[in-house]
Motif scaffolding. Structure first.
Motif, PDB file in Angstrom:
ATOM      1  N   VAL A 205     -53.677  -9.462   9.055  1.00  0.00           N
ATOM      2  CA  VAL A 205     -54.022  -8.168   9.548  1.00  0.00           C
ATOM      3  C   VAL A 205     -52.826  -7.263   9.634  1.00  0.00           C
ATOM      4  CG1 VAL A 205     -54.455  -7.175  12.057  1.00  0.00           C
ATOM      5  CG2 VAL A 205     -55.466  -9.248  11.451  1.00  0.00           C
ATOM      6  N   TRP A 206     -51.584  -7.774   9.830  1.00  0.00           N
ATOM      7  CA  TRP A 206     -50.543  -7.078   9.603  1.00  0.00           C
ATOM      8  C   TRP A 206     -50.226  -6.286   8.107  1.00  0.00           C
ATOM      9  CZ3 TRP A 206     -47.224  -4.445  12.395  1.00  0.00           C
ATOM     10  CH2 TRP A 206     -45.838  -3.965  11.983  1.00  0.00           C
ATOM     11  N   LEU A 207     -50.506  -7.088   7.413  1.00  0.00           N
ATOM     12  CA  LEU A 207     -50.437  -6.853   5.849  1.00  0.00           C
ATOM     13  C   LEU A 207     -51.553  -5.776   5.545  1.00  0.00           C
ATOM     14  CD1 LEU A 207     -49.594  -9.752   3.734  1.00  0.00           C
ATOM     15  CD2 LEU A 207     -48.090  -8.124   4.524  1.00  0.00           C
ATOM     16  N   ASP A 208     -52.590  -5.856   6.248  1.00  0.00           N
ATOM     17  CA  ASP A 208     -53.797  -5.018   5.904  1.00  0.00           C
ATOM     18  C   ASP A 208     -53.430  -3.637   6.553  1.00  0.00           C
ATOM     19  OD1 ASP A 208     -56.316  -3.803   5.326  1.00  0.00           O
ATOM     20  OD2 ASP A 208     -56.755  -4.153   7.452  1.00  0.00           O
TER      21      ASP A 208
ATOM     22  N   LEU B  97     -51.595   2.077   6.089  1.00  0.00           N
ATOM     23  CA  LEU B  97     -50.513   3.133   6.312  1.00  0.00           C
ATOM     24  C   LEU B  97     -49.975   3.721   5.273  1.00  0.00           C
ATOM     25  CD1 LEU B  97     -49.197   1.741   9.913  1.00  0.00           C
ATOM     26  CD2 LEU B  97     -51.022   3.737   9.533  1.00  0.00           C
ATOM     27  N   GLU B  98     -49.597   2.696   4.328  1.00  0.00           N
ATOM     28  CA  GLU B  98     -48.885   3.171   3.168  1.00  0.00           C
ATOM     29  C   GLU B  98     -49.842   3.986   2.439  1.00  0.00           C
ATOM     30  OE1 GLU B  98     -47.347  -0.307   1.556  1.00  0.00           O
ATOM     31  OE2 GLU B  98     -45.577  -0.232   2.456  1.00  0.00           O
ATOM     32  N   SER B  99     -51.093   3.902   2.347  1.00  0.00           N
ATOM     33  CA  SER B  99     -51.938   4.461   1.406  1.00  0.00           C
ATOM     34  C   SER B  99     -52.260   6.032   2.191  1.00  0.00           C
ATOM     35  CB  SER B  99     -53.307   3.996   1.119  1.00  0.00           C
ATOM     36  OG  SER B  99     -53.866   3.807   2.393  1.00  0.00           O
ATOM     37  N   MET B 100     -51.905   6.153   3.127  1.00  0.00           N
ATOM     38  CA  MET B 100     -52.177   7.503   3.992  1.00  0.00           C
ATOM     39  C   MET B 100     -51.224   8.631   3.457  1.00  0.00           C
ATOM     40  SD  MET B 100     -53.060   7.071   7.706  1.00  0.00           S
ATOM     41  CE  MET B 100     -54.250   5.916   8.402  1.00  0.00           C
TER      42      MET B 100
ATOM     43  N   THR C 199     -63.325  -2.008   8.795  1.00  0.00           N
ATOM     44  CA  THR C 199     -64.634  -1.835   7.871  1.00  0.00           C
ATOM     45  C   THR C 199     -64.826  -0.491   7.409  1.00  0.00           C
ATOM     46  OG1 THR C 199     -65.888  -1.622   9.831  1.00  0.00           O
ATOM     47  CG2 THR C 199     -65.662  -3.687   9.338  1.00  0.00           C
ATOM     48  N   GLY C 200     -64.144   0.430   7.998  1.00  0.00           N
ATOM     49  CA  GLY C 200     -64.678   2.053   7.751  1.00  0.00           C
ATOM     50  C   GLY C 200     -63.664   2.502   6.651  1.00  0.00           C
TER      51      GLY C 200
END
Length: 182
Positions: free
Chosen positions: A20-23, A28-31, A55-56
């Motif tokens: 969950v943390w890695l996800d 956040l890095e892709s934003m 999921t979104g």
């Protein structure tokens, strides 16, 4: 010290937390950095709720986002949507800040009595009760070699002042007093 094996139940819970943390970190890095400063608008609030469960789509993919938002528009708790629902006749919960202050009939405390009319012995007792511990503190900080007689005098003054103030308290309770006034 015994360490749990890699297949123990405690370790599997940690693996889920790590996933969950890695996800979260990856999302956040892709934003873009400007998307972190923006809050969801009222139109995109329903479609943005899928990002919390993973999921979104990400917030940067949501159409209708304004690129120039001010600090006043930041509303992570959705309080402005609740206020808009109340104005439009919706049933939102009213909070303590949702009411106007009525200054016309507000509480105005009475003026405290003047210290000039206070009994001198009572004023000295209050000075001894408050000043005694302060004098002991300053003596300990600045006059380390104070004679024992001076310290005992300060302590005796403090104790006598407190006993005098306690003895001045009313002995009987007023039956007509409901306790609403101090």
């Amino acid at each position: 010290m015994n360490r749990p094996g890699p297949d123990s139940p405690d370790q599997s819970a940690n693996k889920d937390d790590d996933a969950v943390w890695l996800d979260l970190v990856a999302r956040l890095e892709s934003m873009p950095s400007s998307a972190l400063d923006e809050a969801p608008t009222a139109e995109t609030a329903g479609s943005d709720s899928g990002t919390e469960t993973g999921t979104g789509t990400g917030p940067q993919d949501v159409p209708g986002r304004s690129s120039s938002r001010s600090f006043q528009d930041f509303d992570p708790l959705g309080l402005s949507k609740r206020g808009a629902a109340e104005e439009s006749g919706g049933s939102g919960a009213a909070g303590p800040r949702d009411y106007d202050v009525d200054d016309e009939n507000g509480f105005v405390p009475e003026e405290p009595p003047s210290l000039a009319g206070t009994e001198p012995l009572t004023m000295l007792a209050w000075l001894g009760a408050v000043g005694g511990p302060l004098a002991l503190l300053f003596t300990a900080m600045f006059w380390r070699s104070a004679p024992l007689l001076a310290v005992m005098g300060i302590l005796a003054t403090f104790l006598a002042s407190v006993v005098y103030l306690i003895m001045r308290l009313p002995q009987e309770k007023d039956e007509n007093d409901d306790g609403a006034r101090v």
